[in-house]
Design an enzyme around this catalytic site. Structure first.
Site, PDB file in Angstrom:
ATOM      1  CD  GLU A   1      -2.519  -1.197   2.717  1.00  0.00           C
ATOM      2  OE1 GLU A   1      -2.292  -0.284   3.534  1.00  0.00           O
ATOM      3  OE2 GLU A   1      -3.281  -2.143   2.954  1.00  0.00           O
TER       4      GLU A   1
ATOM      5  CB  CYS B   1      -0.347   0.921   8.886  1.00  0.00           C
ATOM      6  SG  CYS B   1       1.092   0.035   8.317  1.00  0.00           S
TER       7      CYS B   1
END
Length: 348
Positions: free
Chosen positions: A89, A333
């Site tokens: 990501e 996260c």
């Protein structure tokens, strides 16, 4: 094949000299790659045709592929696919004329913090230098087309930067140097859970990037419950290394503190934290916990968050309450990757 984004300019010069080419060709190549953001050797028109062909045969110019983009307000989250099919990501936050890119450094994470989505499936592997730099190039190209550019890079995505030390440090050099993306060291932040020996090592580098430490508790008893590695690197050792880094680099250290309801957000926790950090060259970022379904925690009440902040402020500590820009788009996260792995049946 060798990815061009894994090399610094001296390494490219050495390769070119081995080919019988003048070393200044390296500057021309990097001007195309990092200034013009051209990743196709055939378009590097100031290079001889034969050299362009040789470059294309020797180097790859691949960057991660976009699988999915989610957006909310000024935050965009990119789910990316690497050459081996693994996913990472990257997040872009655009706010007040600043474009901050949050990059990943590992596929997954081995630390296993008890509030973070990244560690749910453990560590798959480290990212190579070009996979880290490639995330930044991807976003820079997108912004470049709009007449804009990256202003800040934060190593706060998936993974622990100091457990992928060599690749992370090399990527920082590439984005920092004038021949690279030329992003100033004060605009680059490395976030760590607290790998003490590597903090000392980072302090000896010629980088002087900003350091952020994920503290999240004011004492070892609490911290060890949510951060297993605290047993190896307890708070007192961590603080010693942080203050050494601040003294060595002249950079104030930031301490990240995720506020979890009825766990680490009480008045006594704030007082204890203030005692640790008072009169030190530090800044504290308070972060309301971004809910992850796999964990039982709740986000702190606003009144408790502001009381916590006031106690630190009254102790003379610089403190900021970080707004969670990406909660609805799962920009915490590892959250978008976790959802994707669930859809593929790789995570329950």
């Amino acid at each position: 094949m060798n990815n061009i984004l894994s090399f610094d300019i001296d390494e490219i010069r050495d390769i070119l000299r081995g080919w019988g080419e003048p070393s200044y060709r390296a500057d021309q190549i990097f001007d195309w790659v990092y200034k013009k953001l051209i990743l196709n050797p055939s378009s590097m028109t100031n290079l001889p045709k034969g050299l362009r062909q040789k470059i294309a045969e020797y180097f790859s110019f691949d960057i991660p592929k976009v699988v999915k983009i989610t957006g909310e307000g000024n935050t965009k989250k990119y789910l990316l696919e690497l050459e081996d099919g693994e996913n990472i990501e990257t997040v872009l936050i655009s706010h007040k004329n600043r474009n901050t890119v949050c990059v990943s450094v590992q596929v997954g994470c081995a630390i296993g913090c008890k509030f973070c989505a990244t560690g749910l499936v453990g560590l798959r592997r480290n990212l190579n230098t070009h996979e880290i730099v490639g995330q930044i190039i991807l976003i820079q190209k997108e912004l470049f087309e709009k007449g804009d550019r990256i202003s800040n890079v934060v190593y706060m995505g998936m993974g622990e930067p100091l457990l992928n030390y060599d690749n992370v440090v090399k990527s920082i050099r590439i984005i920092n140097r004038e021949w690279g993306l030329n992003i100033g060291s004060k605009h680059i932040t490395l976030s760590t859970i607290g790998i003490v020996p590597k903090i000392y090592q980072l302090g000896e580098e010629d980088l002087k990037v900003r350091l952020a430490i994920s503290l999240h508790a004011p004492n070892n008893e609490l911290r060890s419950k949510i951060i297993p590695i605290n047993k190896e690197y307890p708070i007192e050792k961590l603080l010693e290394s942080a203050f050494y880094y601040a003294e060595k680099t002249g950079r104030r250290v930031t301490f990240e503190y995720v506020l979890i309801k009825n766990f680490n957000d009480r008045e006594e926790h704030a007082i204890e934290l203030a005692g640790l950090l008072k009169n030190k060259p530090v800044h504290v970022n308070l972060i309301p916990w971004n809910k992850v379904p796999e964990y039982p925690w709740e986000t702190s009440d606003l009144k408790d968050i502001f009381k916590f902040k006031k106690i630190l402020s009254d102790a003379g500590i610089n403190v900021t309450l970080r707004i969670s820009y990406g909660s609805r788009i799962k920009a915490g996260c590892g959250q978008l990757r976790a959802l994707y792995l669930k859809s593929k049946g790789e995570l329950k």
